[in-house]
Design an enzyme around this catalytic site. Structure first.
Site, mmCIF file in Angstrom:
data_model
loop_
_atom_site.group_PDB
_atom_site.id
_atom_site.type_symbol
_atom_site.label_atom_id
_atom_site.label_comp_id
_atom_site.label_asym_id
_atom_site.label_seq_id
_atom_site.Cartn_x
_atom_site.Cartn_y
_atom_site.Cartn_z
ATOM 1 N N SER A 45 1.661 44.280 19.943
ATOM 2 C CA SER A 45 3.126 44.344 19.878
ATOM 3 C C SER A 45 3.627 45.066 21.135
ATOM 4 O O SER A 45 2.831 45.597 21.909
ATOM 5 C CB SER A 45 3.553 45.110 18.635
ATOM 6 O OG SER A 45 3.118 46.463 18.756
ATOM 7 N N ASP A 78 2.619 39.923 20.357
ATOM 8 C CA ASP A 78 3.262 39.837 19.040
ATOM 9 C C ASP A 78 4.739 40.235 19.194
ATOM 10 O O ASP A 78 5.045 41.247 19.823
ATOM 11 C CB ASP A 78 2.531 40.817 18.097
ATOM 12 C CG ASP A 78 2.887 40.601 16.633
ATOM 13 O OD1 ASP A 78 3.422 39.529 16.293
ATOM 14 O OD2 ASP A 78 2.612 41.516 15.832
#
Ligand SMILES: [Zn+2]
Length: 337
Positions: A45, A78
């Site tokens: 992420s 992500d």
């Protein structure tokens, strides 16, 4: 990632996408992949990229491909919150990016359909020119993960199948994340989910309309009670919670789901293992005394998911295509409307 997901579609299985922030998590995933002979998607992420300062992450992943050359390995961004985030991932060597235009750049405010199409289409152009895969999202998941998410419960912004169809045609994404009632984080459902809160019928309808699009289930940790219990047994304070049952994920896999995002289960396994050592052996102060059991606990969960999703045994089905060749393949496709 497109190659990994195409092979999964052909073989009728799903591939877990596991989040990482550090060396031990990458090692846990790669060891599980070797044990089960699985292709693997490792994802980071924005929060993970800032935690690892990008360069640590990049070089750890290069080490993973050196040490596990037999495992087809994807590095995936992500929840990219903007085309700029996705571009920086592509420039760094990620082989797949998610442009999450279902939310505005703040990662919180639900965006319009037009905004989503525009930013996603832009990323598809850049990414495909370099052979990089793109995942988009239509509808918004509930909850918040690493500061990203619409919040609220998973039913506020369930994907409209008709919109999903228009979105894929307009953007040319390879994979599509859909919202079917799931949420990010540990607190997904306050009881074992049934059809009222987990909309598998929506997923099945989207697959009917988009049989060639690889579907992605986000927020798909199963949050097993046993992992919650370990944490609470050793001084933790988790409230009772339910995740997405593995049998529902398997139903998804029968209906076009090829990528399944799992993060919370691994976080629970790591934290439980660390708590156990610290409580049982208060005299310990060598970080390896708890990091090693933590890594082993995560490996166990990942290997179990790999078997449950069906990717186990498929690592040597094919040879990874270089990005250049992938770019040539994309150039031959007509993308968008
Ligand atoms: Zn997600």
């Amino acid at each position: 990632m497109r190659q990994v997901l195409d092979a999964a579609a052909k073989g009728g299985y799903g591939v877990g996408a596991f989040n990482v922030n550090n060396m031990e998590q990458i090692q846990a995933i790669m060891e599980a992949a070797r044990e089960t002979q699985s292709p693997v998607i490792v994802q980071a992420s924005r929060g993970a990229r800032s935690y690892s300062q990008d360069n640590f992450l990049y070089h750890l992943m290069m080490a993973a491909t050196e040490l596990y050359p037999e495992i087809p390995t994807v590095l995936h961004q992500d929840h990219g919150n903007s085309p700029a985030t996705c571009k920086s991932a592509i420039d760094m060597g990620f082989t797949s990016v998610m442009m999450d235009g279902s939310l505005m750049e703040d990662g919180k405010t639900p965006a319009s359909f037009e905004y989503n199409v525009n930013v996603t289409r832009q990323v598809v152009e850049w990414a495909h020119a370099k052979g990089v895969t793109v995942e988009g999202e239509i509808g918004c998941l509930g909850g918040v993960e690493d500061g990203h998410g619409a919040g609220g419960d998973g039913l506020s912004h369930v994907t409209d199948p008709e919109e999903a169809e228009r979105f894929v045609k307009a953007t040319g994404v390879d994979a599509l994340a859909i919202a079917i009632g799931t949420s990010h984080g540990a607190y997904k459902f306050n009881r074992k989910p049934d059809a009222e809160v987990l909309k598998m019928d929506v997923l099945i309808e989207i697959h009917r309309r988009l049989p060639k699009t690889h579907l992605v289930m986000h927020g798909s940790s199963s949050v097993p009670k046993q992992l919650q219990d370990v944490i609470n047994q050793y001084g933790g304070k988790l409230k009772p919670t339910w995740g997405v049952p593995v049998e529902e994920i398997q139903l998804g896999i029968k209906n076009g789901v090829r990528k399944i995002n799992v993060d919370t289960d691994n976080r629970l396994a790591i934290t439980g293992a660390i708590r156990k050592v610290l409580l049982e052996k208060p005299e310990e102060f060598d970080p390896r005394s708890y990091m090693k059991p933590a890594r082993d606990a995560m490996k166990k969960v990942v290997a179990e998911r790999m078997r449950q999703f069906g990717q186990a045994g498929h690592a040597s089905d094919y040879k990874a295509i270089p990005l250049k060749e992938m770019a040539a393949r994309y150039a031959g496709e007509t993308v968008g409307v």
